[in-house]
Design a protein around this motif. Structure first.
Motif, PDB file in Angstrom:
ATOM      1  N   GLY A  11       0.752  -1.352   0.149  1.00  0.00           N
ATOM      2  CA  GLY A  11      -0.050   0.093  -0.094  1.00  0.00           C
ATOM      3  C   GLY A  11       0.702   1.470   0.045  1.00  0.00           C
ATOM      4  N   VAL A  47      -9.495   4.296   4.446  1.00  0.00           N
ATOM      5  CA  VAL A  47      -9.078   2.893   4.772  1.00  0.00           C
ATOM      6  C   VAL A  47     -10.210   2.107   5.070  1.00  0.00           C
ATOM      7  CG1 VAL A  47      -7.807   1.577   6.287  1.00  0.00           C
ATOM      8  CG2 VAL A  47      -6.841   3.805   5.357  1.00  0.00           C
ATOM      9  N   PHE A  50     -12.512   1.487   1.827  1.00  0.00           N
ATOM     10  CA  PHE A  50     -11.910   0.484   0.630  1.00  0.00           C
ATOM     11  C   PHE A  50     -11.747  -0.997   1.312  1.00  0.00           C
ATOM     12  CE2 PHE A  50      -7.860  -1.927  -0.540  1.00  0.00           C
ATOM     13  CZ  PHE A  50      -8.151  -1.827  -1.839  1.00  0.00           C
ATOM     14  N   GLY A 128     -12.867   6.450  -0.520  1.00  0.00           N
ATOM     15  CA  GLY A 128     -12.654   5.074  -0.606  1.00  0.00           C
ATOM     16  C   GLY A 128     -13.543   4.259  -1.393  1.00  0.00           C
ATOM     17  N   TRP A 131     -11.795   4.786  -4.960  1.00  0.00           N
ATOM     18  CA  TRP A 131     -10.289   4.459  -5.290  1.00  0.00           C
ATOM     19  C   TRP A 131     -10.118   2.920  -5.884  1.00  0.00           C
ATOM     20  CZ3 TRP A 131      -6.664   2.167  -0.930  1.00  0.00           C
ATOM     21  CH2 TRP A 131      -5.251   2.013  -1.392  1.00  0.00           C
ATOM     22  N   TYR A 162      -3.445  -2.984   3.550  1.00  0.00           N
ATOM     23  CA  TYR A 162      -3.069  -2.454   2.367  1.00  0.00           C
ATOM     24  C   TYR A 162      -3.574  -0.835   2.199  1.00  0.00           C
ATOM     25  CZ  TYR A 162      -2.343  -1.916  -2.678  1.00  0.00           C
ATOM     26  OH  TYR A 162      -1.924  -1.489  -4.328  1.00  0.00           O
ATOM     27  N   ALA A 163      -4.708  -0.736   2.511  1.00  0.00           N
ATOM     28  CA  ALA A 163      -5.104   0.513   2.391  1.00  0.00           C
ATOM     29  C   ALA A 163      -4.643   1.650   3.645  1.00  0.00           C
ATOM     30  CB  ALA A 163      -6.592   0.675   2.625  1.00  0.00           C
TER      31      ALA A 163
END
Length: 587
Positions: A11, A47, A50, A128, A131, A162-163
């Motif tokens: 990320g 975050v 996502f 989010g 994205w 990852y986010a």
């Protein structure tokens, strides 16, 4: 823990990826504002959203995709409002009052009030939703695991990690840019122009995402920019690649010593696979359900045992079932009858044994599975991936290399690194041998009146009544009956001995679907070609003198021309009564 760290670092690298560009304007609209009250809630919202959306997209099915589309549309509207308000307060004030009040309260874009944690969180949630990071090796590893293992806390934690990595790199960028923004706010004019420039950038981001350019164009440049670094990171953890194979999309799929780098086939995703429910009986296996097949690549083969086209595909399907069974392939033969006799389960069971078919066979006498797949063909092949999605279909004979390549790709996509890329070359004999298309000039011909064509006996076919026929003088691809026959919708039944059928054909092979009468007694027959015994041109079900016996209802191969293929007159005489004649096929 190791995978969480890898996902986080993957990320972090997204800051260098072109796919981050469309959402940067949304993020930088908070530049220069308090970190705890503005920047942090926005990044936290991004975050969380996502992580939720990516988890659902990986495992949730079509309903989740549709819900996400509605969410994306709402997010685009909110962020477009943000862009317009940043661009011009006069334009913002010209909007309808409820929208302006909502935008000003929610997004605080007028510049007259400080950002609130709530408005920043909503902006982060909207970001989010929109994205779409470019999927390099690390994100590919996470998403592949999600698709194969289903929804679980580990999948969501990896996606959130990852986010969070991406948010961390964005936070650093925001802290740096915030200092620059504060230094430039020496004059109102400069500040106003900065705000307007951000408005233009936000609207450009909305347009880019709305048109799908973030994934269709920018993704093409992303893999080269960060993929090498991600691959090196994975190699450090899992070892150096030991073998390289060519992927179906033209890229090299690296296979590492202990764990395969995720491979993604370019076969289209056609949605959730139809159900296999509805079979009246299963052979070679108990009934199989979607749960039984989860995690397996499934080849569904629609066939019927007297169909010559199906018979010629059997060697390939049989070879694939044997070759790939230990690597995750399950072949399911769906037997859907064309003729009434093919509904007899004992007949199908014998055919399965004769063809040496060991994979599961669903008896689809009611065409339930046929309708579920919206199928219209014999044979038809459908491939379902390990996540239960339909990925490939082929109708009729041929394209065996293409179908096997699709099988190999989906097995690799399911995580099998040891899949051979060599094509199968099964041995075939008799009717299973592929047709000689270069010399094939005759086509399938039905004997029953429902689909009969090119019948030349004087007086035509007499439906459902006994009639004495003369063969006439058939031209190419024409035929006639001789003797006493009763012609039904599916088949003609011989009423007296020495009745026969004459057919003028041009093909290497001639087949005829025949069966004994209701009493099941064998029926003897003799074949001639141009008035002579066939000799070396005899099929596998007769001898060189043309003698054969109908003992069961199936396809009989009666002629295989060994030399030059030319038009021939075929005649079959039956020495016993009761035979049922259904259809001619050629090869």
């Amino acid at each position: 823990m190791t995978l969480l760290i890898i996902a986080y670092l993957g990320g972090v690298l997204t800051i260098f990826s072109p796919c981050i560009l469309p959402i940067l304007p949304f993020v930088f609209s908070r530049a220069g504002q308090p970190f705890v009250r503005s920047t942090l809630p926005m990044l936290l919202g991004m975050v969380l959203m996502f992580g939720v959306v990516a988890s659902l997209a990986a495992v949730g099915g079509s309903w989740a995709i549709q819900a996400n589309e509605y969410g994306r549309l709402a997010a685009l509207v909110i962020l477009a409002l943000l862009g317009v308000s940043l661009l011009s307060t006069r334009v913002a004030n010209g909007l309808t009052k409820p929208a302006v009040d909502f935008g000003n309260k929610l997004l605080n874009t007028t510049g007259t009030a400080p950002a609130t944690a709530w408005s920043s969180l909503v902006l982060g949630l909207a970001t989010g939703l929109l994205w779409a990071p470019c999927a390099g090796p690390i994100l590919g590893l996470v998403l592949t695991g999600a698709a194969l293992k289903g929804a679980n806390i580990q999948t969501t934690l990896l996606l959130v990690s990852y986010a969070a990595g991406a948010a961390s790199s964005l936070a650093v960028a925001l802290l740096v840019s915030g200092k620059v923004f504060r230094a430039m706010k020496g004059s109102l004019g400069v500040s106003e122009r900065i705000r307007q420039a951000l408005g233009v950038a936000v609207l450009a981001g909305v347009v880019t995402i709305g048109l799908g350019l973030d994934t269709s164009i920018l993704a093409r440049f992303s893999y080269a920019s960060t993929g090498v670094i991600e691959q090196a990171l994975l190699n450090t953890i899992h070892g150096t690649p030991t073998q390289t194979e060519q992927a179906s999309n033209g890229e090299a799929a690296s296979v590492v010593a202990n764990k395969a780098v995720p491979f993604k086939s370019d076969l289209p995703n056609e949605g959730r696979a139809p159900s296999l429910d509805g079979a009246v009986q299963w052979l070679n296996s108990p009934p199989l359900t979607a749960a039984d097949l989860r995690g397996k690549v499934v080849l569904v083969d629609f066939w019927t045992y007297s169909c010559i086209n199906c018979i010629r595909t059997v060697p390939y399907v049989r070879a694939w079932a044997e070759k790939y069974k230990d690597q995750g392939l399950v072949v399911v033969g769906v037997h859907a009858p064309e003729f009434a006799f093919e509904k007899n389960v004992d007949n199908v069971r014998k055919a399965v044994a004769d063809f040496q078919i060991e994979y599961p066979v669903a008896i689809d006498n009611d065409f339930s599975i046929w309708r579920s797949f919206n199928n219209n063909y014999w044979p038809a092949h459908y491939l379902i991936d390990a996540a239960g999605q339909s990925r490939y279909s082929h109708f009729g004979e041929g394209s065996y290399r293409q179908t096997e390549k699709a099988i190999q790709d989906l097995l690799r996509e399911a995580g099998r690194a040891d899949v051979s890329n060599v094509s199968s070359k099964p041995s075939a004999s008799g009717a299973e041998v592929s047709a000689n298309l270069a010399t094939l000039r005759s086509g399938e011909t039905y004997v029953g009146y429902s689909q009969a064509s090119n019948f030349v006996s004087p007086g035509g076919l007499q439906a459902d009544e006994r009639h004495d026929y003369a063969p006439g003088n058939p031209g190419l691809n024409e035929w006639g009956l001789s003797g006493a026959w009763t012609v039904g919708g599916e088949a003609a039944s011989l009423d007296e001995v020495n009745g026969g059928i004459t057919y003028r054909f041009s093909a290497r092979d001639l087949h005829l679907v025949l069966g004994p009468g209701a009493d099941g007694k064998p029926v003897r027959f003799r074949v001639t070609v141009d008035g002579e015994p066939p000799g070396a041109d005899h099929g596998t079900d007769i001898d060189a003198e043309g003698n054969g016996v109908v003992t069961e209802t199936k396809l009989y191969q009666l002629v295989r021309q060994m030399g030059d293929v030319a038009p021939r007159t075929f005649e079959i005489k039956f020495l016993d009564t009761g035979v049922q004649a259904y259809a001619f096929t050629f090869g």
